[in-house]
Design a protein around this motif. Structure first.
Motif, mmCIF file in Angstrom:
data_model
loop_
_atom_site.group_PDB
_atom_site.id
_atom_site.type_symbol
_atom_site.label_atom_id
_atom_site.label_comp_id
_atom_site.label_asym_id
_atom_site.label_seq_id
_atom_site.Cartn_x
_atom_site.Cartn_y
_atom_site.Cartn_z
ATOM 1 N N TYR A 94 -7.378 39.427 37.664
ATOM 2 C CA TYR A 94 -7.146 40.200 36.675
ATOM 3 C C TYR A 94 -8.055 41.438 36.517
ATOM 4 N N PHE A 95 -9.358 41.241 36.728
ATOM 5 C CA PHE A 95 -10.182 42.375 36.970
ATOM 6 C C PHE A 95 -10.042 42.896 38.318
ATOM 7 N N ASN A 96 -10.002 42.029 39.304
ATOM 8 C CA ASN A 96 -9.816 42.832 40.896
ATOM 9 C C ASN A 96 -8.664 43.721 40.730
ATOM 10 N N HIS A 97 -7.514 43.415 39.996
ATOM 11 C CA HIS A 97 -6.513 44.572 40.108
ATOM 12 C C HIS A 97 -6.292 45.372 39.200
ATOM 13 N N LYS A 98 -7.495 45.947 38.819
ATOM 14 C CA LYS A 98 -7.800 47.016 37.812
ATOM 15 C C LYS A 98 -7.532 46.648 36.314
ATOM 16 N N GLY A 99 -7.441 45.311 35.973
ATOM 17 C CA GLY A 99 -7.390 45.099 34.744
ATOM 18 C C GLY A 99 -8.761 45.288 34.181
ATOM 19 N N GLY A 100 -9.170 45.991 32.945
ATOM 20 C CA GLY A 100 -10.376 46.059 32.432
ATOM 21 C C GLY A 100 -10.734 45.737 31.362
ATOM 22 N N SER A 101 -9.671 45.230 30.313
ATOM 23 C CA SER A 101 -10.046 44.957 28.961
ATOM 24 C C SER A 101 -10.687 43.572 28.963
ATOM 25 N N ARG A 102 -11.987 43.645 28.215
ATOM 26 C CA ARG A 102 -12.552 42.386 27.981
ATOM 27 C C ARG A 102 -11.977 41.568 26.941
ATOM 28 N N TRP A 103 -11.374 42.484 25.856
ATOM 29 C CA TRP A 103 -10.907 41.810 24.823
ATOM 30 C C TRP A 103 -9.747 40.988 25.079
ATOM 31 N N VAL A 104 -8.638 41.495 26.043
ATOM 32 C CA VAL A 104 -7.731 40.747 26.528
ATOM 33 C C VAL A 104 -8.172 39.431 27.289
ATOM 34 N N SER A 105 -9.003 39.605 28.180
ATOM 35 C CA SER A 105 -9.690 38.430 28.837
ATOM 36 C C SER A 105 -10.112 37.451 27.961
ATOM 37 N N THR A 106 -10.712 38.049 26.833
ATOM 38 C CA THR A 106 -11.341 36.925 25.538
ATOM 39 C C THR A 106 -10.011 36.336 24.984
ATOM 40 N N TRP A 107 -8.953 36.981 24.681
ATOM 41 C CA TRP A 107 -7.942 36.459 23.934
ATOM 42 C C TRP A 107 -7.208 35.543 24.695
ATOM 43 N N VAL A 108 -7.025 35.574 25.939
ATOM 44 C CA VAL A 108 -6.143 34.649 26.506
ATOM 45 C C VAL A 108 -6.927 33.469 26.750
ATOM 46 N N GLN A 109 -8.068 33.425 26.697
ATOM 47 C CA GLN A 109 -8.955 31.875 26.660
ATOM 48 C C GLN A 109 -8.600 31.105 25.531
ATOM 49 N N CYS A 110 -8.114 31.414 24.293
ATOM 50 C CA CYS A 110 -7.874 30.763 23.281
ATOM 51 C C CYS A 110 -6.545 31.058 22.560
ATOM 52 N N ALA A 111 -5.517 31.899 23.312
ATOM 53 C CA ALA A 111 -4.416 32.219 22.659
ATOM 54 C C ALA A 111 -3.232 31.121 22.880
ATOM 55 N N GLY A 112 -3.665 30.445 23.820
ATOM 56 C CA GLY A 112 -2.521 29.253 24.118
ATOM 57 C C GLY A 112 -2.674 27.928 23.154
ATOM 58 N N PHE A 113 -3.108 28.040 21.976
ATOM 59 C CA PHE A 113 -3.297 26.973 21.061
ATOM 60 C C PHE A 113 -2.054 26.364 20.597
ATOM 61 N N PRO A 114 -0.908 27.101 20.647
ATOM 62 C CA PRO A 114 0.501 26.526 20.187
ATOM 63 C C PRO A 114 0.734 25.538 21.215
ATOM 64 N N LEU A 115 0.440 25.474 22.510
ATOM 65 C CA LEU A 115 0.598 24.523 23.431
ATOM 66 C C LEU A 115 0.212 22.962 22.966
ATOM 67 N N LEU A 116 -0.926 22.935 22.045
ATOM 68 C CA LEU A 116 -1.252 21.813 21.479
ATOM 69 C C LEU A 116 -0.299 20.955 20.823
ATOM 70 N N LEU A 117 0.492 21.963 20.097
ATOM 71 C CA LEU A 117 1.619 21.236 19.156
ATOM 72 C C LEU A 117 2.365 20.237 20.032
ATOM 73 N N PHE A 118 2.572 20.361 21.316
ATOM 74 C CA PHE A 118 3.517 19.736 21.917
ATOM 75 C C PHE A 118 2.669 18.115 22.195
ATOM 76 N N PRO A 119 1.465 17.776 22.547
ATOM 77 C CA PRO A 119 0.926 16.670 22.551
ATOM 78 C C PRO A 119 0.900 15.954 20.909
ATOM 79 N N ILE A 120 0.667 16.912 19.916
ATOM 80 C CA ILE A 120 0.681 16.587 18.538
ATOM 81 C C ILE A 120 1.864 15.862 18.188
ATOM 82 N N CYS A 121 2.947 16.652 18.515
ATOM 83 C CA CYS A 121 4.263 16.062 18.112
ATOM 84 C C CYS A 121 4.512 14.970 18.739
ATOM 85 N N PHE A 122 4.177 14.867 20.120
ATOM 86 C CA PHE A 122 4.517 13.717 20.794
ATOM 87 C C PHE A 122 3.722 12.492 20.393
ATOM 88 N N PHE A 123 2.502 12.450 19.821
ATOM 89 C CA PHE A 123 1.959 11.601 19.212
ATOM 90 C C PHE A 123 2.415 10.926 18.065
#
Length: 419
Positions: A94-123
């Motif tokens: 992301y940064f090598n290809h001129k992406g420069g927003s550190r907030w975007v890089s921070t946001w993507v680290q945690c924004a995938g939390f809805p994916l955890l609903l799949f194992p929760i529903c599975f259980f």
């Protein structure tokens, strides 16, 4: 009975058919097999693989629990492996290809939390456990607080990753292991042994060697001040994560099963996402994402959103794998397993991005491997000693039972003789 109180024959027949279909599904061989496997995995994950809080009714049950524990442990380490390597490389992409927003890089680290609903529903579907039933106000509050701290940690990591090469960034993060040992001693009373002390010293030494010899490793156009700013941001991120690991181990002692670990992770990632979202909204991160995708990112909008999407997925794999490793083992073991992946990240940075790999980096990588092997050997010897102690204890209990039975028989003979 009045006719109006009865169901129509067609509706009654339809309900009976639905009940039969549901019963057939619930008691089908496939569904029963999945339910039994998941129940064993959840049970044995709570028992930590046959050690500590184990309630064994027989040796066979203990072996079955250990087997499924190892399966769950392998799944979590695979998630950690794939997530750690992929997220590190994609963040740098992301940064090598001129992406420069550190907030975007921070946001993507945690924004995938809805994916955890799949194992929760599975259980929820394949076991009788209801979701979020084990939560107390204290655990919920701690999960939110730790999630906010993780959001700050993600920002520090993004700041460091935007300046440092992947290889340097990964090896600097290995210093968190020394901090993890100290915090584990204080918080969870981690015992100091020669293998884990040797591992921490060797890995810390490798990071010091890297710091002393990586001044030439700065990307073109990066000032010395920004380079050291990224370096110390990464060290601070390692410090915070070293505090996070034993704190979570302490909290997990009150957790009932692995499913609850996934649920806690969902709450923490939700809190971290809220913090990152507020930061993006205040700093104009959302409009910056749109501008980056259309005008800044040199590979085009499609590549930009694919990069962001895959970053979201891989970071969730990384954090969920970390949480699972801490729950199933210890905070120090989880830190060592993460550090063991540093060498893979170094090689990935060299192979994919052409990072410089001189003699000092080679020595640092070898020291990482040496420290990890030392720790694994220590775990192996400890497990061997525990098995020997268990065998000795079982033999001792058998001998005591035999002596008691012989004593009872002698008393019975004396009573009979006197009678």
């Amino acid at each position: 009975m009045e006719l109006s109180a009865q169901q129509p024959p067609a509706a009654l027949h339809q309900n009976r058919q639905q009940d039969h279909q549901q019963a057939a599904y619930e008691y089908s061989p496939a569904a029963c097999f999945i339910r039994s496997v998941l129940a064993k995995i959840i049970m044995c994950s709570n028992n930590k693989g046959g050690t500590g809080r184990v309630s064994t009714r027989s040796q066979m049950q203990a072996e079955i629990g250990k087997r499924y524990y190892m399966i769950l442990l392998g799944i979590n380490y695979m998630c950690l492996f794939l997530g750690s390597v992929s997220s590190s490389l994609l963040s740098k992409f992301y940064f090598n290809h001129k992406g420069g927003s550190r907030w975007v890089s921070t946001w993507v680290q945690c924004a995938g939390f809805p994916l955890l609903l799949f194992p929760i529903c599975f259980f929820r579907i394949f076991t009788d456990r209801k979701s979020f039933t084990g939560f107390t106000p204290k655990i919920l509050g701690l999960s939110i607080l730790i999630g906010l701290l993780l959001g700050v940690n993600n920002l520090l990591f993004s700041w460091g990753n935007s300046y440092l090469p992947v290889s340097t960034n990964s090896l600097v993060l290995s210093t968190q292991l020394a901090f993890t040992l100290v915090t584990s001693m204080i918080i969870v009373k981690q015992k100091i042994t020669y293998p884990n002390l040797n591992c921490v010293i060797v890995l810390t030494l490798s990071s010091v060697i890297l710091a002393l010899g990586s001044s030439h490793d700065k990307p073109i156009g990066l000032t010395k001040a920004k380079y050291f700013k990224g370096f110390f941001s990464t060290v601070c991120a390692g410090l915070m994560f070293a505090l996070y690991l034993p704190v979570m181990e302490k909290i997990y002692q009150k957790v009932d099963c692995y499913a609850m670990v996934v649920e806690m992770q969902l709450v923490m990632e939700l809190a971290a996402t809220a913090l990152a979202t507020v930061g993006m909204a205040v700093d104009g991160g959302f409009s910056e994402m749109k501008t980056e995708s259309l005008k800044v990112f040199d590979l085009g909008p499609k590549a930009y959103w694919l990069t962001v999407g895959f970053n979201v997925v891989t970071w969730q794999l990384c954090f969920m794998g970390t949480a699972g490793m801490v729950f199933l083992t210890t905070s120090l073991t989880g830190g060592v397993c993460m550090t063991a992946l540093m060498g893979i990240n170094v090689l990935g940075g060299v192979l994919v991005y052409g990072d410089h790999f001189g003699g000092l980096k080679a020595v640092s990588t070898l020291l990482c491997v040496w420290g990890f092997c030392s720790y694994i050997y220590g775990i192996y010897m400890n497990m061997k000693e525990e098995e020997e102690e268990k065998k000795t204890e079982i033999c001792r209990e058998k001998n005591v039972k035999k002596m008691n039975s012989d004593h009872i028989m002698e008393l019975a003979e004396i009573v009979t003789h006197n009678a």
